[in-house]
Design a protein around this motif. Structure first.
Motif, PDB file in Angstrom:
ATOM      1  N   ALA A   1      -6.409   4.935  -0.780  1.00 34.18           N
ATOM      2  CA  ALA A   1      -6.443   4.657   0.654  1.00 34.18           C
ATOM      3  C   ALA A   1      -7.847   4.852   1.225  1.00 34.18           C
ATOM      4  CB  ALA A   1      -5.449   5.558   1.381  1.00 34.18           C
ATOM      5  N   GLN A   2      -8.505   5.948   0.842  1.00 35.62           N
ATOM      6  CA  GLN A   2      -9.851   6.221   1.347  1.00 35.62           C
ATOM      7  C   GLN A   2     -10.845   5.162   0.869  1.00 35.62           C
ATOM      8  OE1 GLN A   2     -10.806   8.498   3.510  1.00 35.62           O
ATOM      9  NE2 GLN A   2      -8.925   9.703   3.648  1.00 35.62           N
TER      10      GLN A   2
ATOM     11  N   LEU B   1      -0.742   1.332  -1.804  1.00 36.66           N
ATOM     12  CA  LEU B   1      -0.805   0.609  -0.535  1.00 36.66           C
ATOM     13  C   LEU B   1       0.017  -0.671  -0.617  1.00 36.66           C
ATOM     14  CD1 LEU B   1      -4.605   0.909   0.360  1.00 36.66           C
ATOM     15  CD2 LEU B   1      -2.717   2.272   1.246  1.00 36.66           C
TER      16      LEU B   1
ATOM     17  N   THR C   1      -0.271  -3.736  -0.248  1.00 37.56           N
ATOM     18  CA  THR C   1      -1.136  -4.906  -0.205  1.00 37.56           C
ATOM     19  C   THR C   1      -1.335  -5.437  -1.617  1.00 37.56           C
ATOM     20  OG1 THR C   1      -3.372  -5.709   0.301  1.00 37.56           O
ATOM     21  CG2 THR C   1      -3.162  -3.398  -0.310  1.00 37.56           C
TER      22      THR C   1
ATOM     23  N   SER D   1      -6.733  14.636   8.333  1.00 39.30           N
ATOM     24  CA  SER D   1      -6.354  13.572   9.273  1.00 39.30           C
ATOM     25  C   SER D   1      -4.878  13.638   9.654  1.00 39.30           C
ATOM     26  CB  SER D   1      -6.665  12.198   8.667  1.00 39.30           C
ATOM     27  OG  SER D   1      -5.772  11.897   7.610  1.00 39.30           O
TER      28      SER D   1
ATOM     29  N   TYR E   1     -10.150   2.056  -0.072  1.00 42.89           N
ATOM     30  CA  TYR E   1      -9.827   0.773   0.562  1.00 42.89           C
ATOM     31  C   TYR E   1     -10.455   0.705   1.952  1.00 42.89           C
ATOM     32  CZ  TYR E   1      -7.102  -3.115   2.447  1.00 42.89           C
ATOM     33  OH  TYR E   1      -6.730  -4.303   3.025  1.00 42.89           O
ATOM     34  N   PHE E   2     -10.312   1.792   2.689  1.00 44.58           N
ATOM     35  CA  PHE E   2     -10.907   1.841   4.027  1.00 44.58           C
ATOM     36  C   PHE E   2     -12.428   1.725   3.948  1.00 44.58           C
ATOM     37  CE2 PHE E   2     -12.947   4.321   7.405  1.00 44.58           C
ATOM     38  CZ  PHE E   2     -12.461   3.660   8.527  1.00 44.58           C
ATOM     39  N   ALA E   3     -13.035   2.491   3.042  1.00 46.09           N
ATOM     40  CA  ALA E   3     -14.495   2.493   2.933  1.00 46.09           C
ATOM     41  C   ALA E   3     -15.038   1.126   2.532  1.00 46.09           C
ATOM     42  CB  ALA E   3     -14.937   3.549   1.923  1.00 46.09           C
TER      43      ALA E   3
ATOM     44  N   THR F   1     -13.624  -1.867   2.792  1.00 43.75           N
ATOM     45  CA  THR F   1     -13.318  -2.984   3.693  1.00 43.75           C
ATOM     46  C   THR F   1     -13.913  -2.831   5.084  1.00 43.75           C
ATOM     47  OG1 THR F   1     -11.203  -1.950   4.296  1.00 43.75           O
ATOM     48  CG2 THR F   1     -11.180  -3.563   2.494  1.00 43.75           C
ATOM     49  N   THR F   2     -14.381  -1.634   5.418  1.00 42.64           N
ATOM     50  CA  THR F   2     -14.902  -1.434   6.779  1.00 42.64           C
ATOM     51  C   THR F   2     -16.364  -1.012   6.829  1.00 42.64           C
ATOM     52  OG1 THR F   2     -14.260   0.910   6.888  1.00 42.64           O
ATOM     53  CG2 THR F   2     -12.613  -0.725   7.562  1.00 42.64           C
ATOM     54  N   ARG F   3     -16.994  -0.788   5.677  1.00 42.67           N
ATOM     55  CA  ARG F   3     -18.356  -0.250   5.706  1.00 42.67           C
ATOM     56  C   ARG F   3     -19.317  -1.160   6.465  1.00 42.67           C
ATOM     57  NH1 ARG F   3     -20.804  -0.417  -0.313  1.00 42.67           N
ATOM     58  NH2 ARG F   3     -21.556   1.553   0.501  1.00 42.67           N
TER      59      ARG F   3
ATOM     60  N   THR G   1      -7.802  13.284   3.756  1.00 42.64           N
ATOM     61  CA  THR G   1      -6.459  12.852   4.142  1.00 42.64           C
ATOM     62  C   THR G   1      -5.688  13.977   4.824  1.00 42.64           C
ATOM     63  OG1 THR G   1      -6.399  11.272   2.311  1.00 42.64           O
ATOM     64  CG2 THR G   1      -4.292  11.883   3.303  1.00 42.64           C
TER      65      THR G   1
END
Length: 253
Positions: free
Chosen positions: A233-234, A26, A28, A111, A236-238, A240-242, A108
Motif C-alpha cells: 500500500a505504501q 490491494l 487493483t 495513520s 503504491y501510494f509513493a 503513483t503520487t510522487r 500505517t
C-alpha cells in the motif's frame, strides 16, 4: 506498476506466503508483484544483527553477480521486519520508492490511530524486542530509551520466523496468544503490528485472542497490520503520487 518483493532470507516457502499476501493486498489489477528469494548464502531465517548483515552481503553480491536490473521495477519491498540495511543500500542504487516491512508498518499504524491511542508490535524472538524498540525511536527521531506515548512496545513469542512455518499449529497459537495478550493488557492498544514476515496470515488468531482479552465489540475495532500489505500500500501510494510533490518543470521556486 511492477513491485519487487525481495525476501532477504533464503526460505522460498516464506517468500511464497508473502507473495500471495502481496498480490491480494490491494483491490487493483494494475500491480504486478515479482518475488525474489535471497541465495543460499543468506540465512534461512533472520534472527539477529549477524543475520541481517549476512543477508545484506548475500543479496548485494548476488545482485551484482547476476547483473540484476532493478530499474525494471517501479518500487521495491524489502520483505523483512527489521531495520534492514538493504533498504538504504538498494534505495541508493535504484532511486525508486523502496521500503521495508518495518517502516511501512510504522507509517500505517500511525495513520490508523488517534493521538490518545496506542499501537504495538508482536514479534518472534527476544532479540527483536530491543532492536525494534530502538528502530521505532530512530525512525520517529526520538532518543533511544525515551518513551513514546503512542507506542506500547514490542512483545516476543520466542519463535523464529521459520518456526512460524514449521512449528505445530498448537505451539504457534499458544506462543502468539501469550504475546498478544501481554501487548493488549498494557493498555489502550488499538493497533497490533505483525512484527515478522513469517507471521503473515495470522490476523484471525490475533482477532480471537483480542476477543478474549478485550471483549468482542472492542476486538472488532482493533487494527491488525500485516507488514506485507502495508508495504504494498505504501509503495503504491509513493509510486503513483510522487509526481504530485515534485517540481520538475524547470520553474524556479
Amino acid at each position: 506498476m511492477k513491485i519487487l518483493l525481495l525476501n532477504p532470507n533464503s526460505s522460498a516457502t516464506m517468500t511464497k506466503s508473502m507473495e500471495l499476501v502481496a498480490k491480494s493486498a490491494l483491490a487493483t489489477t494494475t500491480i504486478n508483484v515479482v518475488s525474489y528469494t535471497a541465495p543460499e548464502a543468506a540465512p534461512i531465517s533472520i534472527n539477529n544483527d549477524k543475520d541481517i548483515a549476512c543477508s545484506t552481503v548475500a543479496v548485494m553480491d548476488h545482485i551484482f553477480a547476476t547483473q540484476t536490473n532493478l530499474q525494471q521495477y517501479d518500487a521495491v519491498l524489502i520483505a523483512c521486519f527489521s531495520v534492514h540495511d538493504l533498504v538504504h543500500k538498494l534505495g541508493a542504487l535504484t532511486g525508486k520508492p523502496i521500503i521495508g516491512l518495518f517502516e511501512a508498518s510504522i507509517l500505517t499504524a500511525l495513520s490508523l490511530i488517534s493521538k490518545s491511542e496506542k499501537w504495538g508490535i508482536v514479534t518472534t524472538g527476544e532479540f527483536w524486542e530491543q532492536h525494534l524498540r530502538d528502530g521505532v525511536n530512530d525512525f520517529l527521531g526520538v532518543a533511544r530509551g525515551v518513551g513514546n506515548n503512542n507506542f506500547a512496545g514490542v512483545y516476543s513469542t520466542g519463535l523464529s520466523a521459520i518456526e512460524f512455518h514449521r512449528a505445530s499449529e498448537e505451539v504457534i497459537q499458544s506462543k502468539l496468544a501469550t504475546a498478544v495478550t501481554r501487548l493488549l493488557e498494557s493498555g489502550d492498544v488499538k493497533c497490533v503490528v505483525l512484527g515478522c514476515g513469517g507471521m503473515t496470515g495470522l490476523e484471525q488468531t490475533i482477532q480471537s485472542v483480542a476477543a478474549k482479552v478485550l471483549g468482542h465489540e472492542k476486538a472488532t475495532r482493533l487494527y491488525i497490520v500485516d507488514g506485507v500489505r502495508a508495504g504494498v500500500a505504501q509503495l503504491y501510494f509513493a509510486a503513483t503520487t510522487r509526481g504530485m510533490f515534485r517540481r520538475d518543470d524547470g520553474v524556479a521556486i
